[in-house]
Write a protein that holds these residues in place. Structure first.
Motif, PDB file in Angstrom:
ATOM      1  N   PHE A 161      -6.604   0.128  -1.611  1.00  0.00           N
ATOM      2  CA  PHE A 161      -6.721   0.275  -0.162  1.00  0.00           C
ATOM      3  C   PHE A 161      -7.883  -0.555   0.385  1.00  0.00           C
ATOM      4  CE2 PHE A 161      -8.147   2.310   3.754  1.00  0.00           C
ATOM      5  CZ  PHE A 161      -6.942   2.344   4.459  1.00  0.00           C
ATOM      6  N   GLN A 216      -6.857  -3.131   3.066  1.00  0.00           N
ATOM      7  CA  GLN A 216      -6.918  -2.329   4.283  1.00  0.00           C
ATOM      8  C   GLN A 216      -6.974  -3.174   5.547  1.00  0.00           C
ATOM      9  OE1 GLN A 216      -9.788  -1.815   6.385  1.00  0.00           O
ATOM     10  NE2 GLN A 216     -11.125  -3.241   5.308  1.00  0.00           N
ATOM     11  N   ILE A 272       0.828  -1.207   0.000  1.00  0.00           N
ATOM     12  CA  ILE A 272       0.000   0.000   0.000  1.00  0.00           C
ATOM     13  C   ILE A 272       0.863   1.258   0.000  1.00  0.00           C
ATOM     14  CG2 ILE A 272      -1.630   1.362   1.364  1.00  0.00           C
ATOM     15  CD1 ILE A 272      -2.936  -1.213   2.258  1.00  0.00           C
TER      16      ILE A 272
END
Length: 264
Positions: free
Chosen positions: A247, A251, A188
């Motif tokens: 994301f 996440q 990320i």
């Protein structure tokens, strides 16, 4: 209620950006805080994608970002494994040097990096931009891996050794798969850095505009005669969509790795 208000304040610029991408340029500033366009102009996206060349910029960004992620993950994981699992003379000094270079701005290193890339014959190529973005120090990623590998039990390596696995096989088949939360975090962070990078891709593609990324290609909406604000807003939305998708997918692992770091 306070958290809801803070969330709205934080989200409003993104909503405004989407709204601006569907308006005329003149309407963006004349409509005040209104978020609903008088006429939804979806052609702004078509104009950004075709006329401004965002289709090619998007492909360039994907190629460069994926290449940079692969290099950063492999390099940082290997370096972090050595720092986290092995003791050797000068280890603390090496980590200290890493931390010092962590605070060097990109502008201080862009000239030697450009000269080195030029000597390798990789300027104005995808490979040159990928190496420029992925072959740097990436100290944060290395230290994340080092902290994770340091906390793994030694029995894992001992069991792999009894099964006849060498150092590389132990790393790639045992240790690296266990570090998936850290890998997700590094992916990320590297994705955000490479996808939004501006200075290095700009310098490395000055003679080849067709190799520019989305961040650099955004300047195509600016000319000596004015700015295409609605087209720029549409281009910005296009560049943000992959960020949101990546994301959302990763996440949970990102949060897990941060929670694990806090516990440690």
């Amino acid at each position: 209620m306070l958290l809801v208000l803070m969330t709205l304040v934080w989200v409003y610029p993104f909503i405004w950006l989407v709204s601006a991408s569907l308006k005329q340029s003149s309407e963006i500033f004349s409509s005040g805080l209104s978020l609903i366009p008088e006429t939804f102009r979806w052609e702004n996206y078509a104009r950004a994608w075709t006329e401004a060349g965002f289709a090619q910029y998007f492909l360039n960004s994907v190629i460069i970002t994926v290449g940079a992620i692969v290099i950063v993950v492999v390099r940082s994981a290997l370096a972090g494994y050595v720092l986290g699992r092995y003791a050797f003379p000068g280890k603390k000094i090496l980590i200290g040097i890493f931390l010092v270079t962590f605070f060097l701005p990109e502008g201080y290193t862009i000239i030697p990096v450009t000269q080195l890339t030029d000597q390798l014959g990789l300027l104005n190529t995808h490979a040159g931009v990928i190496l420029g973005l992925g072959a740097g120090g990436h100290i944060a990623a290395t230290l994340l891996y080092a902290g994770f590998f340091r906390g793994l039990p030694k029995e894992l390596e001992e069991s792999a050794k009894l099964d006849g696995a060498g150092a590389f096989r132990t790393f790639f088949q045992v240790m690296l798969p266990l570090s998936w939360p850290i890998t997700a975090t590094v992916t990320i962070l590297t994705f955000l850095a490479a996808w939004n990078a501006y200075l290095l891709p700009l310098v490395f593609t000055l003679s080849s505009p067709e190799l520019q990324t989305l961040a650099v290609g955004m300047t195509s909406f600016v000319s000596d005669y004015g700015q295409d604000w609605s087209g720029m807003a549409a281009g910005a939305v296009i560049s943000l969509v992959p960020v949101v998708i990546v994301f959302v997918i990763l996440q949970r692992k990102f949060v897990d790795s941060i929670a694990g770091a806090v516990k440690q």
